[in-house]
Every structure is written in structure tokens, then in C-alpha cells.
Design a protein around this motif. Structure first.
Motif, PDB file in Angstrom:
ATOM      1  N   VAL A 427       0.867  -1.179   0.000  1.00  0.00           N
ATOM      2  CA  VAL A 427       0.000   0.000   0.000  1.00  0.00           C
ATOM      3  C   VAL A 427       0.902   1.227   0.000  1.00  0.00           C
ATOM      4  N   PRO A 428       0.674   2.200  -0.888  1.00  0.00           N
ATOM      5  CA  PRO A 428       1.550   3.377  -0.943  1.00  0.00           C
ATOM      6  C   PRO A 428       1.601   4.142   0.384  1.00  0.00           C
ATOM      7  N   ALA A 429       2.796   4.415   0.851  1.00  0.00           N
ATOM      8  CA  ALA A 429       2.951   5.168   2.091  1.00  0.00           C
ATOM      9  C   ALA A 429       2.381   6.574   1.960  1.00  0.00           C
ATOM     10  N   LYS A 430       2.506   7.153   0.728  1.00  0.00           N
ATOM     11  CA  LYS A 430       1.963   8.504   0.532  1.00  0.00           C
ATOM     12  C   LYS A 430       0.452   8.532   0.721  1.00  0.00           C
ATOM     13  N   LEU A 431      -0.230   7.481   0.278  1.00  0.00           N
ATOM     14  CA  LEU A 431      -1.677   7.398   0.476  1.00  0.00           C
ATOM     15  C   LEU A 431      -2.008   7.303   1.961  1.00  0.00           C
ATOM     16  N   MET A 432      -1.240   6.508   2.689  1.00  0.00           N
ATOM     17  CA  MET A 432      -1.484   6.379   4.130  1.00  0.00           C
ATOM     18  C   MET A 432      -1.219   7.707   4.853  1.00  0.00           C
ATOM     19  N   GLY A 433      -0.213   8.432   4.410  1.00  0.00           N
ATOM     20  CA  GLY A 433       0.048   9.741   4.989  1.00  0.00           C
ATOM     21  C   GLY A 433      -1.075  10.722   4.702  1.00  0.00           C
ATOM     22  N   ALA A 434      -1.605  10.687   3.461  1.00  0.00           N
ATOM     23  CA  ALA A 434      -2.723  11.563   3.109  1.00  0.00           C
ATOM     24  C   ALA A 434      -3.967  11.208   3.908  1.00  0.00           C
ATOM     25  N   ALA A 435      -4.214   9.902   4.114  1.00  0.00           N
ATOM     26  CA  ALA A 435      -5.378   9.472   4.887  1.00  0.00           C
ATOM     27  C   ALA A 435      -5.255   9.912   6.336  1.00  0.00           C
ATOM     28  N   ALA A 436      -4.055   9.764   6.902  1.00  0.00           N
ATOM     29  CA  ALA A 436      -3.841  10.170   8.295  1.00  0.00           C
ATOM     30  C   ALA A 436      -4.021  11.673   8.461  1.00  0.00           C
ATOM     31  N   ALA A 437      -3.442  12.451   7.556  1.00  0.00           N
ATOM     32  CA  ALA A 437      -3.570  13.908   7.627  1.00  0.00           C
ATOM     33  C   ALA A 437      -5.021  14.339   7.445  1.00  0.00           C
ATOM     34  N   THR A 438      -5.736  13.676   6.538  1.00  0.00           N
ATOM     35  CA  THR A 438      -7.150  13.998   6.319  1.00  0.00           C
ATOM     36  C   THR A 438      -7.957  13.771   7.592  1.00  0.00           C
ATOM     37  N   GLY A 439      -7.732  12.637   8.242  1.00  0.00           N
ATOM     38  CA  GLY A 439      -8.461  12.342   9.479  1.00  0.00           C
ATOM     39  C   GLY A 439      -8.205  13.376  10.553  1.00  0.00           C
ATOM     40  N   LEU A 440      -6.940  13.727  10.766  1.00  0.00           N
ATOM     41  CA  LEU A 440      -6.594  14.685  11.816  1.00  0.00           C
ATOM     42  C   LEU A 440      -7.137  16.079  11.510  1.00  0.00           C
ATOM     43  N   ILE A 441      -6.942  16.557  10.284  1.00  0.00           N
ATOM     44  CA  ILE A 441      -7.350  17.920   9.928  1.00  0.00           C
ATOM     45  C   ILE A 441      -8.873  18.056   9.921  1.00  0.00           C
ATOM     46  N   LEU A 442      -9.579  17.048   9.385  1.00  0.00           N
ATOM     47  CA  LEU A 442     -11.039  17.095   9.374  1.00  0.00           C
ATOM     48  C   LEU A 442     -11.605  17.140  10.787  1.00  0.00           C
ATOM     49  N   HIS A 443     -11.060  16.300  11.669  1.00  0.00           N
ATOM     50  CA  HIS A 443     -11.545  16.282  13.058  1.00  0.00           C
ATOM     51  C   HIS A 443     -11.377  17.642  13.719  1.00  0.00           C
ATOM     52  N   LEU A 444     -10.179  18.176  13.655  1.00  0.00           N
ATOM     53  CA  LEU A 444      -9.927  19.461  14.313  1.00  0.00           C
ATOM     54  C   LEU A 444     -10.741  20.578  13.662  1.00  0.00           C
ATOM     55  N   GLY A 445     -10.860  20.550  12.326  1.00  0.00           N
ATOM     56  CA  GLY A 445     -11.621  21.590  11.647  1.00  0.00           C
ATOM     57  C   GLY A 445     -13.098  21.547  11.990  1.00  0.00           C
ATOM     58  N   LEU A 446     -13.701  20.351  11.976  1.00  0.00           N
ATOM     59  CA  LEU A 446     -15.129  20.234  12.280  1.00  0.00           C
ATOM     60  C   LEU A 446     -15.428  20.591  13.729  1.00  0.00           C
ATOM     61  N   VAL A 471     -10.438   4.303   0.033  1.00  0.00           N
ATOM     62  CA  VAL A 471     -11.147   3.337  -0.815  1.00  0.00           C
ATOM     63  C   VAL A 471     -11.104   3.766  -2.275  1.00  0.00           C
ATOM     64  N   VAL A 472     -11.361   5.032  -2.543  1.00  0.00           N
ATOM     65  CA  VAL A 472     -11.330   5.527  -3.928  1.00  0.00           C
ATOM     66  C   VAL A 472      -9.932   5.354  -4.522  1.00  0.00           C
ATOM     67  N   ALA A 473      -8.912   5.727  -3.740  1.00  0.00           N
ATOM     68  CA  ALA A 473      -7.542   5.626  -4.239  1.00  0.00           C
ATOM     69  C   ALA A 473      -7.155   4.177  -4.534  1.00  0.00           C
ATOM     70  N   LEU A 474      -7.578   3.235  -3.677  1.00  0.00           N
ATOM     71  CA  LEU A 474      -7.237   1.828  -3.882  1.00  0.00           C
ATOM     72  C   LEU A 474      -8.025   1.210  -5.022  1.00  0.00           C
ATOM     73  N   LEU A 475      -9.216   1.741  -5.300  1.00  0.00           N
ATOM     74  CA  LEU A 475      -9.972   1.267  -6.459  1.00  0.00           C
ATOM     75  C   LEU A 475      -9.318   1.733  -7.759  1.00  0.00           C
ATOM     76  N   VAL A 476      -8.815   2.965  -7.732  1.00  0.00           N
ATOM     77  CA  VAL A 476      -8.137   3.497  -8.920  1.00  0.00           C
ATOM     78  C   VAL A 476      -6.810   2.785  -9.144  1.00  0.00           C
ATOM     79  N   ARG A 477      -6.076   2.569  -8.083  1.00  0.00           N
ATOM     80  CA  ARG A 477      -4.776   1.890  -8.174  1.00  0.00           C
ATOM     81  C   ARG A 477      -4.707   0.817  -7.088  1.00  0.00           C
ATOM     82  N   PRO A 478      -5.105  -0.420  -7.399  1.00  0.00           N
ATOM     83  CA  PRO A 478      -5.132  -1.492  -6.400  1.00  0.00           C
ATOM     84  C   PRO A 478      -3.735  -1.770  -5.829  1.00  0.00           C
TER      85      PRO A 478
END
Length: 486
Positions: A427-446, A471-478
Motif C-alpha cells: 500500500v503506498p505510504a503517501k496514500l497512508m500519509g494523506a489518509a492520516a492527515a485527512t483524518g486529523l485535519i477534518l476532526h480538528l476543523g469540524l 477506498v477511492v484511491a485503492l480502487l483506482v490503483r489497487p
């Protein structure tokens, strides 16, 4: 000898006995701690039953025994279902889903920490560094526990709040400094059994409220107080806020470093089932303590909303106080509640110390293993001083303050760890980093900007957003099949 003197001697005698056992177990742990690995995850010589009790007591903590009953007192049945049913289901499901896969990767790569596991699974030192840094958000939970423990010490010893904080700081940090994981595990085993006994005692103290039916009794407060959904509450006002958010967020909270790394104490997959049964069973018993919030309200205890964190301490004094027998029971209960805080606090401290040392310092100076063990203890002191500074003048509702930080950590950790366990292949590490950052930023922002008061709700939406991105990213690039699975 006067009754007052007898009560004082009994109270301090019981407290002294508890501290004596804790320090003795810490000394035993210190004799077994000779390396950073031993300090961080032990030497793989603890039974799965013992590790299960350690896990359960680490999950329960001051939040379950001291802070969350205050939310139940204020908001009623909806808060009880949020923390006691939906959250416990999330705990059980989260542990069952990730434990074996997490242990498999951890065993193969001899991982000591969550960032270490991330590095091994995704092959990215940068992602591991990011996780080492965001895991420092656990300090907010350290503040919650220290505040809760200080309230109990005030009740026990009559000290001022600040001196109670000092006492908590000195006791916990000194015994963890001695023995690391072994001190944490051995003391938690004793504290965990004491916590279970007191949870049953506190639950049974309100048994009279079942005689005419609990729901009619709750309706005597108000219809909304007795409802599974409380439309009058700013926190537990919908099916999503009561059930879905609690389940999702608590599942994600199992990814916290002081919780999931307990799995690395086990020897092999054969130990996991017994470990899970013990942990989930003990956790269900601890949850009974949440009923204290209802008992306090039904008994007419009046506590303003801004002081709801003191509900348990005040209920114990009212329900058991008076005379020598009552004071003995009160002291035992308060010591057990104090143990609940200690049992989580020491685990967080060990995890934070190991991460700073193993994932920051030793990545820069890998040859200095002996210095790393010394540094792990210095880090404990630094964390303690920072937490003390934040706890001296805590927020009015320290539970919500802690949830801002730890739920953000949960939102960031959920996708990388679940993907690392359940998705086969690279699994691409960059995708995991983007997912982690998305979770943290969305939580704090909301939560901070978006007007969502309940941190569980903002974290849940953040986790769902992070999952959708992945899920979308893994469907595009398994994922690319790996020749050798980690």
C-alpha cells in the motif's frame, strides 16, 4: 483513641498499603528491565491473561471511572448508551479485527512502538516520523488523568488541588521510571482486579433504583433524560452522536500507542484469543461504573455542569461516608478509582517515552542503545512537567479537552493501521500519509471551526472521510501483490 483518629489511621494505612504494593511491584519490574525493548514491550514472558487485564485497565482509566460518569449525570441514559454500549462494542470489535494482524507484523519486524510498526509495514521513515509526532497528542489524555486523580487525592487526603497534582505526578512517574513496561504491567494487574471489585460495588450501591424500574426513575428527572436520544443535549442528540460515532471512534481509539502496543507483549497468535476474552470481559465489568452518574442524579446529588468531573468523588462520599466502616469503604473505593487513573497513565507514559526514544533519538543515533534507555526515563520527566503545567489550570470540562487530542490521534491512525492489517500487498505510504492527515485535519476543523461540539462526532466524520479517500484511491490503483507479505 477517638473515632476521628481511627478514621485517619485507617485511611492513610490503606493508602500506604496500596502505594507499598505498587512500589514493590515496580522494584520487581526494575530488576527485569535492562534494555529499551524490555522497557517498551517486555521480554515476551507475560501470560495472555495478565496482558488482558493490563489491556482492559489501560482502556478503562480515569475517563471510565471518574470523568465519563459526569457526562452520564448531566445527559442521562443517552450518555450511558454512548459510553457503555456503543463504545464497548467498538472496543471489542476493534481488538478482534486488528490484534492478530498487528501482532504478526510486529513479531516479524521486532517492532516496539506504533511508529516502528508503521515503518515496517509501509517502508516509510517519513510516515513513521509523522506518527511519532502526532502521537504526542496523547499528552491531552495525560492531563485528563492527572486532573481526575488529583480530584480523588483531594478527597482522600484533604490536600489542595495543586499539591494533589504534585502527589500524583511524583507517585506515578517515579514507579514508571523504575520499571517501565514491567512496572506498568504488574501494577496494572493488581489495580485491574481492585477496579473490577469496586466497579461492582458502585453499581450495586444503586440497586434500589431498579425496584420500581430504572426507566420510570429516570423519567422522574425528565423524559429527555430517560431517552436513548436526548434532544436537549448538545452532545448526545441523535442516533449518529449516541451510537455510530461512539462505535467508530472507540474502534479507532484501539489504535492508540498505550493500547495497541499491549499486543506486542504476547508471545504468538496462540495467546491472542485468551488475551481478548480477558480484556473484553474485564472491560464490560469496568463499564458498570458509569451507572454512578445515574445513581448520583437519582439520589438528589446536586453538581453544576461545570463541576461534573467531581460527581463520582462526591457520590462516594455521600453514599458511603460516615463512621469508621463507611470511611473504610470510601477509602477503598477512592483508592480503586485512583488506581484506574494510574493504570492508564503509566501505560501512556511508557508508550510516549518509547516513541520519543526509539523513533526519534535512536533514528539519529542508532549506536547509542544504552543512552536510549536513559533518555526514555528523561522523557518521562519532561512529559510529566508539561502535563503538570497544563493540568494546574485545566479546562472546565477536561473530558472534552482530552477528546480533542486523542480523538484526533484516533482519526489519523485508523486507516493506516486497519489497512496495514487487512489489505494484502504493498500500500503506498503517501496514500497512508494523506489518509492520516485527512483524518486529523477534518476532526480538528469540524470540532474547532465547524460547530460540532461532540469530539466523537467530528472524529467519526473525519474517519469516514479518511476511509472514503483511501477506498477511492485503492480502487483506482489497487495494491501491488507482494512476493512476501509483511
Amino acid at each position: 483513641m477517638s473515632e476521628t483518629t481511627s478514621i485517619a489511621l485507617t485511611k492513610y494505612g490503606l493508602l500506604g498499603l496500596y502505594l507499598g504494593v505498587v512500589y514493590w511491584l515496580s522494584w520487581v519490574g526494575m530488576r527485569k528491565t535492562t534494555t529499551l525493548a524490555g522497557f517498551s514491550v517486555g521480554n515476551k514472558d507475560m501470560s495472555p491473561g495478565l496482558v488482558g487485564v493490563v489491556m482492559a485497565s489501560s482502556i478503562a482509566s480515569t475517563a471510565t471511572f471518574v470523568i465519563n460518569p459526569g457526562f452520564v449525570y448531566t445527559h442521562g441514559l443517552s450518555a450511558l448508551l454512548h459510553y457503555g454500549v456503543a463504545a464497548q462494542a467498538g472496543v471489542a470489535f476493534g481488538l478482534v479485527v486488528v490484534c492478530k494482524g498487528f501482532l504478526r507484523v510486529g513479531e516479524k519486524h521486532a517492532c516496539l512502538t506504533i511508529p516502528d510498526w508503521i515503518r515496517a509495514r509501509f517502508g516509510s521513515p517519513a510516515l513513521a516520523l509523522f506518527f511519532a509526532l502526532i502521537n504526542l497528542l496523547s499528552v491531552t489524555f495525560v492531563v485528563l488523568i492527572m486532573v481526575g486523580c488529583a480530584i480523588l487525592v483531594q478527597q482522600l487526603c484533604g490536600l489542595s488541588y495543586v499539591w494533589s497534582l504534585v502527589a500524583v505526578l511524583v507517585v506515578v512517574f517515579s514507579y514508571v521510571l523504575m520499571g517501565g513496561t514491567y512496572a506498568h504491567a504488574y501494577t496494572n494487574a493488581v489495580q485491574g482486579v481492585l477496579m473490577a471489585a469496586v466497579a461492582l460495588m458502585l453499581f450495586s450501591s444503586g440497586a434500589s433504583h431498579f425496584e420500581g424500574g430504572l426507566l420510570p426513575a429516570l423519567r422522574s428527572v425528565s423524559e429527555s433524560y430517560a431517552g436513548a436520544i436526548n434532544p436537549q443535549s448538545s452532545l448526545y442528540y441523535s442516533v449518529f452522536s449516541v451510537f455510530i460515532s461512539a462505535f467508530v471512534v472507540t474502534f479507532a481509539l484501539m489504535m492508540q500507542p498505550h493500547i495497541l502496543t499491549k499486543v506486542l507483549y504476547l508471545r504468538s497468535d496462540r495467546d491472542v484469543n485468551r488475551f481478548l476474552a480477558t480484556s473484553i470481559g474485564m472491560g464490560a465489568i469496568y463499564t458498570l461504573c458509569l451507572f454512578v452518574g445515574l445513581w448520583a442524579r437519582l439520589d438528589g446529588l446536586e453538581v453544576p455542569v461545570e463541576a461534573q468531573d467531581t460527581v463520582v468523588a462526591k457520590y462516594v462520599a455521600q453514599a458511603f461516608g460516615g463512621g469508621l466502616p463507611g470511611q473504610v469503604v470510601t477509602t477503598v473505593v477512592l483508592v480503586a478509582l485512583l488506581a484506574a487513573g494510574m493504570s492508564t497513565l503509566d501505560g501512556i507514559l511508557v508508550a510516549l517515552s518509547a516513541m520519543v526514544t526509539h523513533d526519534l533519538y535512536l533514528r539519529l543515533r542508532p549506536q547509542d542503545a544504552a543512552g536510549g534507555l536513559r533518555l526514555s526515563r528523561y522523557v518521562l520527566v519532561g512529559v510529566g512537567l508539561l502535563a503538570f503545567a497544563l493540568a494546574v489550570d485545566p479546562p472546565k470540562l477536561v473530558g472534552l479537552f482530552a477528546q480533542k487530542g486523542v480523538y484526533g490521534l484516533a482519526a489519523a491512525s485508523f486507516v493506516p493501521i486497519v489497512c496495514g492489517v487487512m489489505v494484502r500487498g504493498t500500500v503506498p505510504a503517501k496514500l497512508m500519509g494523506a489518509a492520516a492527515a485527512t483524518g486529523l485535519i477534518l476532526h480538528l476543523g469540524l470540532h474547532l471551526v465547524g460547530g460540532i461540539d461532540n469530539p466523537a462526532v467530528s472524529a467519526c466524520w473525519a474517519i469516514l472521510g479518511s476511509v472514503m479517500l483511501t477506498v477511492v484511491a485503492l480502487l483506482v490503483r489497487p495494491p501491488v501483490p507482494a512476493a512476501s507479505e509483511p
